[in-house]
Design an enzyme around this catalytic site. Structure first.
Site, PDB file in Angstrom:
ATOM      1  N   THR A   3      -3.659  10.535  -6.101  1.00 53.77           N
ATOM      2  CA  THR A   3      -3.507   9.115  -6.427  1.00 53.77           C
ATOM      3  C   THR A   3      -3.489   8.736  -7.744  1.00 53.77           C
ATOM      4  OG1 THR A   3      -4.954   7.118  -6.094  1.00 53.77           O
ATOM      5  CG2 THR A   3      -6.099   9.118  -6.592  1.00 53.77           C
ATOM      6  N   CYS A  58      -4.693 -16.599  19.950  1.00 56.62           N
ATOM      7  CA  CYS A  58      -4.872 -17.799  19.288  1.00 56.62           C
ATOM      8  C   CYS A  58      -3.342 -18.327  18.988  1.00 56.62           C
ATOM      9  CB  CYS A  58      -5.711 -17.931  18.075  1.00 56.62           C
ATOM     10  SG  CYS A  58      -4.815 -17.007  16.776  1.00 56.62           S
ATOM     11  N   ASN A  93      -3.346  16.874  -8.356  1.00 57.34           N
ATOM     12  CA  ASN A  93      -2.066  16.097  -8.808  1.00 57.34           C
ATOM     13  C   ASN A  93      -1.033  16.879  -9.437  1.00 57.34           C
ATOM     14  OD1 ASN A  93      -0.211  13.754  -9.397  1.00 57.34           O
ATOM     15  ND2 ASN A  93      -2.075  12.343  -8.992  1.00 57.34           N
ATOM     16  N   HIS A 150      -7.842   1.153   3.006  1.00 59.34           N
ATOM     17  CA  HIS A 150      -6.557   0.157   2.951  1.00 59.34           C
ATOM     18  C   HIS A 150      -6.226  -0.304   4.551  1.00 59.34           C
ATOM     19  CE1 HIS A 150      -5.669   1.114  -1.403  1.00 59.34           C
ATOM     20  NE2 HIS A 150      -6.898   0.465  -1.548  1.00 59.34           N
ATOM     21  N   ARG A 180       8.195   1.496   8.489  1.00 54.69           N
ATOM     22  CA  ARG A 180       7.183   2.479   7.905  1.00 54.69           C
ATOM     23  C   ARG A 180       6.322   3.395   9.055  1.00 54.69           C
ATOM     24  NH1 ARG A 180       3.668   0.126   3.428  1.00 54.69           N
ATOM     25  NH2 ARG A 180       2.575   2.133   3.763  1.00 54.69           N
ATOM     26  N   TYR A 213       7.455  -2.862   8.185  1.00 54.66           N
ATOM     27  CA  TYR A 213       6.501  -2.076   8.529  1.00 54.66           C
ATOM     28  C   TYR A 213       6.790  -1.420   9.940  1.00 54.66           C
ATOM     29  CZ  TYR A 213       3.091  -3.665   4.888  1.00 54.66           C
ATOM     30  OH  TYR A 213       2.398  -3.780   3.898  1.00 54.66           O
TER      31      TYR A 213
HETATM   32  P1  OAD Z   1       0.703   6.280  -5.664  1.00 56.64           P
HETATM   33  O1  OAD Z   1       2.343   6.168  -5.690  1.00 56.64           O
HETATM   34  O2  OAD Z   1       0.195   5.215  -6.963  1.00 56.64           O
HETATM   35  O3  OAD Z   1       0.488   7.404  -6.563  1.00 56.64           O
HETATM   36  C1  OAD Z   1       0.771   8.819  -5.845  1.00 56.64           C
HETATM   37  C2  OAD Z   1       0.081   9.954  -6.677  1.00 56.64           C
HETATM   38  O4  OAD Z   1       0.382  11.108  -5.847  1.00 56.64           O
HETATM   39  C3  OAD Z   1       0.965  10.119  -7.929  1.00 56.64           C
HETATM   40  O5  OAD Z   1      -0.123  10.210  -9.053  1.00 56.64           O
HETATM   41  C4  OAD Z   1       1.632  11.418  -7.781  1.00 56.64           C
HETATM   42  O6  OAD Z   1       1.910  12.124  -8.887  1.00 56.64           O
HETATM   43  C5  OAD Z   1       0.765  12.090  -6.747  1.00 56.64           C
HETATM   44  N1  OAD Z   1       1.515  13.257  -5.949  1.00 56.64           N
HETATM   45  C6  OAD Z   1       2.860  12.890  -5.584  1.00 56.64           C
HETATM   46  N2  OAD Z   1       3.132  14.155  -4.944  1.00 56.64           N
HETATM   47  C7  OAD Z   1       2.138  14.827  -4.651  1.00 56.64           C
HETATM   48  C8  OAD Z   1       1.618  15.913  -3.834  1.00 56.64           C
HETATM   49  N3  OAD Z   1       2.524  16.461  -3.030  1.00 56.64           N
HETATM   50  N4  OAD Z   1       0.271  16.152  -3.940  1.00 56.64           N
HETATM   51  C9  OAD Z   1      -0.534  15.726  -4.741  1.00 56.64           C
HETATM   52  N5  OAD Z   1      -0.192  14.617  -5.338  1.00 56.64           N
HETATM   53  C10 OAD Z   1       0.721  14.181  -5.523  1.00 56.64           C
HETATM   54  O7  OAD Z   1      -0.200   6.046  -4.562  1.00 56.64           O
HETATM   55  P2  OAD Z   1      -1.782   5.684  -4.454  1.00 56.64           P
HETATM   56  O8  OAD Z   1      -2.518   6.152  -5.854  1.00 56.64           O
HETATM   57  O9  OAD Z   1      -2.305   6.128  -3.128  1.00 56.64           O
HETATM   58  O10 OAD Z   1      -2.093   0.022  -1.676  1.00 56.64           O
HETATM   59  O11 OAD Z   1      -1.556   4.026  -4.492  1.00 56.64           O
HETATM   60  C11 OAD Z   1      -2.780   3.207  -4.313  1.00 56.64           C
HETATM   61  C12 OAD Z   1      -2.334   1.991  -3.620  1.00 56.64           C
HETATM   62  O12 OAD Z   1      -1.346   1.479  -3.830  1.00 56.64           O
HETATM   63  C13 OAD Z   1      -2.033   2.264  -2.166  1.00 56.64           C
HETATM   64  O13 OAD Z   1      -2.975   2.591  -1.140  1.00 56.64           O
HETATM   65  C14 OAD Z   1      -1.115   1.067  -1.695  1.00 56.64           C
HETATM   66  C15 OAD Z   1      -0.316   0.834  -3.044  1.00 56.64           C
HETATM   67  O14 OAD Z   1       0.081  -0.505  -3.270  1.00 56.64           O
HETATM   68  C16 OAD Z   1      -1.976  -1.072  -0.931  1.00 56.64           C
HETATM   69  O15 OAD Z   1      -0.806  -1.249  -0.420  1.00 56.64           O
HETATM   70  C17 OAD Z   1      -3.059  -2.167  -0.808  1.00 56.64           C
END
Ligand code: OAD
Length: 246
Positions: free
Chosen positions: A191, A153, A216, A120, A71, A68
Site C-alpha cells: 500500500t 426501489c 513493498n 473499501h 474490473r 467496473y
Molecule cells: P496504490 O496503487 O496507491 O499503491 C500500491 C502500492 O503497492 C505501491 O506502494 C507500490 O509500490 C506497491 N506494490 C506494487 N507492486 C507490488 C508487489 N508486487 N508487492 C508489494 N507491493 C507492491 O494502492 P493502495 O495503497 O491500495 O481506494 O490504494 C489505496 C486506495 O486508493 C485503494 O483502495 C483505492 C484507491 O483509490 C478506493 O477506491 C476508495
C-alpha cells in the site's frame, strides 16, 4: 534481504496477535493493476473523479458501470498469489490473525483467509444507489452495458465499493481499529499509505505498542513507522516471512 526477513520472522515468532493491512500491491502479481504505480496504475490511466465518485456515476452511469464490469472481469480471471496463500496458511499459526484489506477483489477470502475486513467494500457486490438496503452478489446476473434498476426501489444499482468522498462502513472501520490497537505485529503489504482512514491504521498500531513490518518494492512514508522494512514483492516475500522455517 535475508537479514530483514529474519528480523521479521523473529518479530512474528514472538507474536500472538497479528494484523495484516494490505493494498493493491498485494494483488499486483495476480494480474490486477494497482492504482498509483506510474503508467500501469489505474489512476495513471483513468480519472478517479470521473470513475470513482457518486458525482461521476450520476454524470455518466454507463461509462462507470462499464468500467467496473471490466474490473470485475479482471478479478474473475485472477487467482490468489503465493502471498495471499501464505497469509491464509499462517492464520492457523497465531492465536489471532486478521486481514484488513483496502482491496475490493476478494482474493484473500478466495485464498482461504477467514473473516477478512474489507475496508473499501467488494467489487463483486452490487448495491442500490439510494441505499434502500438491496444488495446483489451474483455479478454474472448483471448486464454489461448500463446499470440495472434496483428491484426493490427502482433507483440505479451501483458497485458495492467505497468511492472517494464516501464514508467507510463504521462497523468495519471500528473493527479494523480494534485489530490495529490490539495486535503485537502489523504486517503492512503493498500500500502507498495515501488513502485515509486506512492509511492511519499502521500509526494506530505503532502507538498501541505493536511492531510494524512493511513489505513493498518501493519506499514510502509508512516505513517511518516500521521496525522492519522489506523491499520486495508480496508473492515473493510473504512465503519467506510467514512460511515454515527453511
Ligand atoms: P496504490 O496503487 O496507491 O499503491 C500500491 C502500492 O503497492 C505501491 O506502494 C507500490 O509500490 C506497491 N506494490 C506494487 N507492486 C507490488 C508487489 N508486487 N508487492 C508489494 N507491493 C507492491 O494502492 P493502495 O495503497 O491500495 O481506494 O490504494 C489505496 C486506495 O486508493 C485503494 O483502495 C483505492 C484507491 O483509490 C478506493 O477506491 C476508495
Amino acid at each position: 534481504m535475508s537479514d530483514v526477513i529474519e528480523e521479521a520472522r523473529a518479530a512474528l515468532a514472538a507474536a500472538r496477535f497479528v494484523s495484516v493491512l494490505t493494498g493493491a500491491g498485494m494483488s499486483a502479481e495476480s494480474g490486477i493493476p494497482t492504482f498509483r504505480d506510474a503508467q500501469t496504475g489505474l489512476w495513471a490511466r483513468y480519472d478517479p473523479m470521473q470513475l470513482a465518485t457518486e458525482e461521476g456515476f450520476r454524470a455518466d452511469p454507463a461509462l462507470v458501470w462499464r468500467w467496473y464490469a471490466w474490473r470485475r472481469e479482471l478479478v474473475a480471471g485472477a487467482r490468489p498469489n503465493a502471498g495471499h496463500e501464505a497469509i491464509a496458511a499462517a492464520q492457523m499459526r497465531f492465536d489471532h490473525l486478521r486481514v484488513l484489506t483496502q482491496n475490493v477483489d476478494g482474493l484473500h477470502a478466495r485464498a482461504g483467509s477467514a473473516d477478512v475486513l474489507e475496508l473499501h467494500g467488494n467489487i463483486l457486490r452490487t448495491i442500490c444507489l439510494a441505499r434502500c438496503g438491496y444488495s446483489e452478489r451474483r455479478p454474472e446476473r448483471l448486464p454489461a452495458g448500463v446499470p440495472p434498476e434496483c428491484p426493490r426501489c427502482g433507483a440505479p444499482l451501483r458497485p458495492g465499493v467505497v468511492w472517494f468522498g464516501e464514508m467507510l462502513d463504521p462497523d468495519v472501520l471500528a473493527a479494523a481499529h480494534r485489530e490495529a490497537t490490539t495486535c503485537d505485529v502489523m504486517l503492512v503489504v503493498g500500500t502507498s499509505g495515501l488513502v485515509h482512514p486506512a492509511a492511519a491504521l499502521p500509526g494506530a498500531a505503532r502507538r498501541a505498542g505493536a511492531k510494524v513490518i512493511t513489505v513493498n518494492p518501493e519506499a514510502n512514508e509508512l516505513d517511518a513507522l516500521a521496525s522492519v522494512s522489506i523491499r520486495g514483492r508480496a508473492a515473493e516475500v510473504l512465503p519467506r516471512v510467514l512460511g515454515p522455517a527453511a
